[in-house]
Design a protein around this motif. Structure first.
Motif, short mmCIF file in Angstrom:
data_model
loop_
_atom_site.label_atom_id
_atom_site.label_comp_id
_atom_site.label_asym_id
_atom_site.label_seq_id
_atom_site.Cartn_x
_atom_site.Cartn_y
_atom_site.Cartn_z
N ARG A 81 0.83 -1.21 0.00
CA ARG A 81 0.00 0.00 0.00
C ARG A 81 0.86 1.27 0.00
NH1 ARG A 81 -2.52 3.74 3.25
NH2 ARG A 81 -4.72 4.15 2.76
N GLY A 82 2.08 1.14 0.46
CA GLY A 82 3.05 2.24 0.48
C GLY A 82 4.41 1.67 0.83
N VAL A 83 5.39 2.54 1.03
CA VAL A 83 6.73 2.08 1.36
C VAL A 83 7.29 2.92 2.51
CG1 VAL A 83 7.29 1.19 -0.94
CG2 VAL A 83 7.78 3.59 -0.39
N LEU A 84 8.37 2.41 3.08
CA LEU A 84 9.09 3.07 4.16
C LEU A 84 10.52 3.30 3.73
CD1 LEU A 84 7.90 0.61 6.95
CD2 LEU A 84 6.82 2.78 6.33
N LEU A 85 11.08 4.43 4.11
CA LEU A 85 12.50 4.71 3.88
C LEU A 85 13.22 4.69 5.22
CD1 LEU A 85 12.33 7.64 1.30
CD2 LEU A 85 13.08 5.29 0.85
N VAL A 86 14.32 3.94 5.29
CA VAL A 86 15.06 3.85 6.56
C VAL A 86 16.55 4.00 6.29
CG1 VAL A 86 13.34 2.39 7.69
CG2 VAL A 86 15.14 1.31 6.37
N ALA A 87 17.25 4.57 7.26
CA ALA A 87 18.71 4.75 7.16
C ALA A 87 19.35 4.45 8.50
CB ALA A 87 19.05 6.17 6.71
N ASP A 88 20.25 3.50 8.50
CA ASP A 88 21.01 3.09 9.67
C ASP A 88 22.37 3.79 9.58
OD1 ASP A 88 22.13 1.74 11.83
OD2 ASP A 88 22.56 -0.07 10.68
N ILE A 89 22.57 4.83 10.40
CA ILE A 89 23.77 5.67 10.32
C ILE A 89 24.72 5.27 11.43
CG2 ILE A 89 24.65 8.03 10.40
CD1 ILE A 89 21.87 8.97 9.48
N GLY A 90 25.88 4.75 11.05
CA GLY A 90 26.89 4.37 12.02
C GLY A 90 28.01 5.40 12.09
N ILE A 122 26.05 14.26 5.90
CA ILE A 122 25.55 12.89 6.01
C ILE A 122 24.11 12.79 5.52
CG2 ILE A 122 24.95 11.05 7.64
CD1 ILE A 122 27.94 11.34 7.10
N LEU A 123 23.27 13.74 5.87
CA LEU A 123 21.87 13.67 5.43
C LEU A 123 21.73 13.91 3.93
CD1 LEU A 123 20.11 15.45 8.43
CD2 LEU A 123 20.36 13.00 7.99
N THR A 124 22.66 14.64 3.34
CA THR A 124 22.67 14.76 1.87
C THR A 124 22.94 13.40 1.23
OG1 THR A 124 23.39 17.07 1.93
CG2 THR A 124 23.83 15.83 -0.08
N ILE A 125 23.87 12.65 1.82
CA ILE A 125 24.14 11.29 1.32
C ILE A 125 22.91 10.41 1.49
CG2 ILE A 125 25.52 9.20 1.68
CD1 ILE A 125 27.82 11.03 2.56
N VAL A 126 22.26 10.51 2.65
CA VAL A 126 21.05 9.72 2.89
C VAL A 126 19.98 10.06 1.85
CG1 VAL A 126 19.14 9.31 4.49
CG2 VAL A 126 21.49 9.43 5.35
N ASP A 127 19.81 11.36 1.58
CA ASP A 127 18.84 11.78 0.56
C ASP A 127 19.14 11.13 -0.79
OD1 ASP A 127 16.68 13.32 1.26
OD2 ASP A 127 17.79 15.20 1.30
N GLU A 128 20.40 11.14 -1.17
CA GLU A 128 20.80 10.56 -2.46
C GLU A 128 20.53 9.06 -2.49
OE1 GLU A 128 24.87 11.68 -2.56
OE2 GLU A 128 24.48 13.75 -3.21
N LEU A 129 20.82 8.39 -1.38
CA LEU A 129 20.56 6.95 -1.33
C LEU A 129 19.06 6.65 -1.34
CD1 LEU A 129 23.26 5.74 1.23
CD2 LEU A 129 23.35 5.69 -1.26
N PHE A 130 18.28 7.49 -0.68
CA PHE A 130 16.82 7.30 -0.71
C PHE A 130 16.31 7.40 -2.16
CE2 PHE A 130 15.70 8.69 3.92
CZ PHE A 130 16.11 7.46 4.37
N THR A 131 16.84 8.35 -2.90
CA THR A 131 16.44 8.48 -4.30
C THR A 131 16.80 7.22 -5.08
OG1 THR A 131 16.73 10.89 -4.25
CG2 THR A 131 16.76 9.83 -6.41
N GLY A 148 12.51 6.53 8.75
CA GLY A 148 13.16 6.24 10.02
C GLY A 148 14.67 6.32 9.88
N LEU A 149 15.31 6.93 10.85
CA LEU A 149 16.77 7.00 10.88
C LEU A 149 17.25 6.64 12.28
CD1 LEU A 149 15.69 9.82 9.23
CD2 LEU A 149 18.12 9.80 8.64
N ASP A 150 18.38 5.94 12.35
CA ASP A 150 19.02 5.77 13.65
C ASP A 150 20.44 6.31 13.58
OD1 ASP A 150 20.82 3.74 12.71
OD2 ASP A 150 19.33 2.21 13.10
N VAL A 151 20.94 6.74 14.72
CA VAL A 151 22.24 7.39 14.80
C VAL A 151 23.01 6.86 16.01
CG1 VAL A 151 21.46 9.51 13.66
CG2 VAL A 151 21.27 9.31 16.15
N PRO A 152 24.36 6.95 15.96
CA PRO A 152 25.17 6.42 17.07
C PRO A 152 25.34 7.43 18.19
CG PRO A 152 26.61 7.15 15.31
CD PRO A 152 25.20 7.36 14.82
N GLY A 153 24.23 7.86 18.76
CA GLY A 153 24.28 8.83 19.84
C GLY A 153 22.95 8.93 20.54
#
Length: 402
Positions: A81-90, A122-131, A148-153
């Motif tokens: 019905r839709g999709v999710l975008l996720v980024a695991d940032i280490g 980093i978020l610019t890279i995430v944007d590019e990968l999402f595309t 959804g994003l997770d970060v090491p902090g």
């Protein structure tokens, strides 16, 4: 045919609660199954299913039977019905993916990137990968129902902002959700990386274990807690920060300085960056945590000695956590979890020796089954839970039948 065995106790007849039954039965349910499990009348079940079908939240299983082998007469959650975008940032790399509404990865990309480069880089890279992953999955930005994003902090979960992170230079209180809201009309979730990993591990590998501890040993040391089946973040999002417990090590005259600025933290001895530091001081040619892992696995005496010391220090910190929290499973992930038994043997020895017998009699200490995808999969599950809350489901149903 009897209805599938479904977890949980039936509490009501709302559309959201009916949908939760189907989420717990990926092979599908018939109307008779729902009636048998809930005790609801045929009329009520028909009304609820009609609303869920009209909202596109359920579909007849026969629409997928050709590819998924489901028999006719059943209904399943509409995972497309839709999709999710996720980024695991280490600390030194990130993984981005597009997932369906069952939390299954449909396309994924991974790149090396230093989180210390700052949020905009980093978020610019995430944007590019999402595309890239949306294009690979043949989906459009308008189909994205959650990010959804997770970060090491440490993260203030309510605002999605990182608070005083030890290693994330320039990220303090940066508006991560706001970065994406300009381009996507959907909720944006931000959490600590080990919380997402813990949730993925518990939901997908140990669904019958309500109390789980996730230990990530990569560049740093992080811990996520699952209590009563939910992420335990604490009052301000700081729960589970085992890596910055200060310890005393007998053979060390001057405790090393941690990346957080304090001296003698667990991470300053047992984190991947600390082991790389000590190996280089010993004359070994290493530059990354992966280099250190290879050296440990090769049997290098200095590397093995450092790994064993790290295991003892981690074991002591985890033993204290076991006494306090009493988990049933400790899942260990991160790069250093792949050093064969060099790390696990030492952690197990100290935990079982120093923890209370009642807290360890059923305790399992295992390597993460989902690593290195636990963060991505955990984020997807957290997003799906948010999309399928009873209130949100009812809104979608009301909008469809109005």
């Amino acid at each position: 045919m009897d209805a599938p065995s479904l977890p949980g106790v039936w509490r009501g007849a709302s559309s959201g609660e009916i949908l939760s039954l189907f989420r717990d039965a990926p092979d599908g349910l018939t109307k008779a199954d729902v009636m048998r499990h809930t005790g609801l009348s045929r009329t009520t079940v028909n009304q609820r299913l009609d609303g869920l079908l009209a909202a596109g939240l359920l579909i007849p299983a026969e629409e997928e039977a050709r590819t998924r082998g489901r028999p006719a007469g059943q209904f399943v959650v509409n995972r497309d019905r839709g999709v999710l975008l996720v980024a695991d940032i280490g600390a030194t790399g990130l993984r981005a993916a597009v997932c369906d509404l069952a939390g299954e990865v449909r396309a994924e990309r991974e790149v090396r990137a230093e989180v210390t480069a700052g949020p905009q880089a980093i978020l610019t890279i995430v944007d590019e990968l999402f595309t890239e992953v949306l294009a690979a999955a043949r989906r459009k930005p308008g189909e994205v129902l959650g990010i959804g994003l997770d970060v090491p902090g440490p993260v203030d979960f309510e605002t999605g902002r990182v608070v005083s992170p030890p290693i994330m230079t320039g990220w303090d209180r940066y508006d991560i959700p706001g970065w994406f809201r300009a381009r996507f009309d959907c909720p944006v979730l931000v959490d600590k990386d080990v919380n997402a990993m813990a949730y993925g591990e518990q939901r997908l590998r140990y669904p019958d274990v309500p109390h789980l501890l996730m230990l990530k040993i990569g560049t740093g040391v992080g811990t996520g807690l699952i209590a009563s089946g939910k992420v335990h973040r604490g009052a301000d999002g700081a729960a589970g920060d085992v890596g910055h417990i200060q310890v005393t090590v007998d053979d060390v005259a001057e405790p090393p300085i941690c990346r957080c600025g304090n001296a003698g933290c667990v991470e300053a001895y047992a984190g991947g960056w600390a082991i790389v530091r000590d190996l280089r001081e010993a004359g070994r040619d290493v530059a990354t945590v992966d280099d250190a892992v290879r050296l440990i696995r090769s049997g290098d005496l200095v590397a093995v000695r450092l790994a064993r010391r790290a295991a003892r220090i981690l074991g002591g910190a985890i033993a204290d956590t076991v006494n306090l929290f009493n988990p049933r499973v400790i899942a260990i992930g991160g790069q250093l979890a792949h050093t064969d038994e060099q790390l696990f043997a030492g952690i197990r020895e100290i935990v079982y020796r120093r923890s209370l017998p009642l807290a360890t009699r059923n305790l399992q200490i295992v390597r993460s089954d989902l690593d290195p995808h636990a963060g991505v999969l955990g984020l997807a599950q957290l997003l799906v839970d948010g999309i399928y809350t009873p209130a949100r489901v009812q809104q979608l149903v009301d909008g469809a039948v109005a």
